[in-house]
Write a protein that holds these residues in place. Structure first.
Motif, mmCIF file in Angstrom:
data_model
loop_
_atom_site.group_PDB
_atom_site.id
_atom_site.type_symbol
_atom_site.label_atom_id
_atom_site.label_comp_id
_atom_site.label_asym_id
_atom_site.label_seq_id
_atom_site.Cartn_x
_atom_site.Cartn_y
_atom_site.Cartn_z
ATOM 1 N N ALA A 247 0.819 -1.219 0.000
ATOM 2 C CA ALA A 247 0.000 0.000 0.000
ATOM 3 C C ALA A 247 0.852 1.268 0.000
ATOM 4 C CB ALA A 247 -0.938 0.003 1.197
ATOM 5 N N ILE A 248 1.963 1.241 0.726
ATOM 6 C CA ILE A 248 2.787 2.453 0.784
ATOM 7 C C ILE A 248 3.930 2.444 -0.229
ATOM 8 C CG2 ILE A 248 2.205 2.959 3.181
ATOM 9 C CD1 ILE A 248 4.992 1.932 3.973
ATOM 10 N N PHE B 143 10.343 6.523 4.209
ATOM 11 C CA PHE B 143 9.338 5.575 4.698
ATOM 12 C C PHE B 143 8.236 6.305 5.464
ATOM 13 C CE2 PHE B 143 7.552 2.930 8.011
ATOM 14 C CZ PHE B 143 7.153 1.810 7.301
ATOM 15 N N VAL B 144 8.626 7.170 6.380
ATOM 16 C CA VAL B 144 7.660 7.913 7.202
ATOM 17 C C VAL B 144 6.747 8.753 6.311
ATOM 18 C CG1 VAL B 144 7.434 9.758 8.918
ATOM 19 C CG2 VAL B 144 9.092 7.916 9.269
ATOM 20 N N MET B 145 7.308 9.433 5.326
ATOM 21 C CA MET B 145 6.512 10.279 4.436
ATOM 22 C C MET B 145 5.537 9.444 3.609
ATOM 23 S SD MET B 145 7.314 13.214 5.370
ATOM 24 C CE MET B 145 6.368 14.136 4.179
ATOM 25 N N GLN C 60 0.004 8.135 2.395
ATOM 26 C CA GLN C 60 -0.986 7.108 2.071
ATOM 27 C C GLN C 60 -2.132 7.087 3.081
ATOM 28 O OE1 GLN C 60 -1.177 5.213 -0.637
ATOM 29 N NE2 GLN C 60 -2.988 4.126 0.076
ATOM 30 N N TYR C 61 -1.831 7.415 4.332
ATOM 31 C CA TYR C 61 -2.827 7.355 5.401
ATOM 32 C C TYR C 61 -2.910 8.704 6.111
ATOM 33 C CZ TYR C 61 -2.335 2.422 4.436
ATOM 34 O OH TYR C 61 -2.294 1.212 3.804
ATOM 35 N N PRO D 79 -6.421 7.661 15.394
ATOM 36 C CA PRO D 79 -6.360 8.405 14.143
ATOM 37 C C PRO D 79 -6.554 9.894 14.372
ATOM 38 C CG PRO D 79 -8.462 7.293 14.331
ATOM 39 C CD PRO D 79 -7.638 6.882 15.517
ATOM 40 N N ALA D 80 -5.949 10.687 13.503
ATOM 41 C CA ALA D 80 -6.084 12.142 13.577
ATOM 42 C C ALA D 80 -7.479 12.521 13.109
ATOM 43 C CB ALA D 80 -5.028 12.806 12.702
#
Length: 119
Positions: free
Chosen positions: A28-29, A50-52, A57-58, A74-75
């Motif tokens: 997915a990422i 990786f973090v970005m 994606q989410y 979740p935000a």
């Protein structure tokens, strides 16, 4: 500095929230499946790339929460967060002849949202 164990725990929480296996999450990422395996085992630390990819994606994943556990997951959804934003009258835009390519909204909790195009 990112705490590997805590980061691993947050990564597992994201995968659980979206009901994804490590393989499905990697797909997915857009990273290699071994990257997820190495992060979950503690062998590697997460790269900025990786973090970005995760936060792009989410959007429900808060950057500061992912990196250091501060904030929430979740935000707020995009609908909830944009409801509080008022529009800027066109006359207040400094140079309206230029085309806007990106808008960045910074929140007081350290999170942010980036919009690449207004069209």
């Amino acid at each position: 500095m990112v705490n590997n164990e805590a980061f691993k725990s947050r990564l597992e929480k994201i995968m659980s929230y979206y009901d994804l296996s490590a393989t499905a999450f990697a797909d997915a990422i857009g990273v290699q499946r071994s990257s997820i395996s190495h992060l979950l085992s503690g062998r590697n630390k997460p790269s900025l790339d990786f973090v970005m990819k995760v936060i792009q994606q989410y959007p429900e994943v808060n950057l500061y929460w992912l990196l250091n556990g501060k904030g929430s997951f979740p935000a707020l959804s995009e609908k909830q967060s944009t409801a509080k934003v008022s529009s800027i009258p066109e006359k207040e835009i400094v140079n309206s002849s230029k085309e806007i390519s990106k808008v960045l909204i910074l929140y007081t909790d350290g999170s942010f949202q980036a919009y690449d195009s207004l069209n």
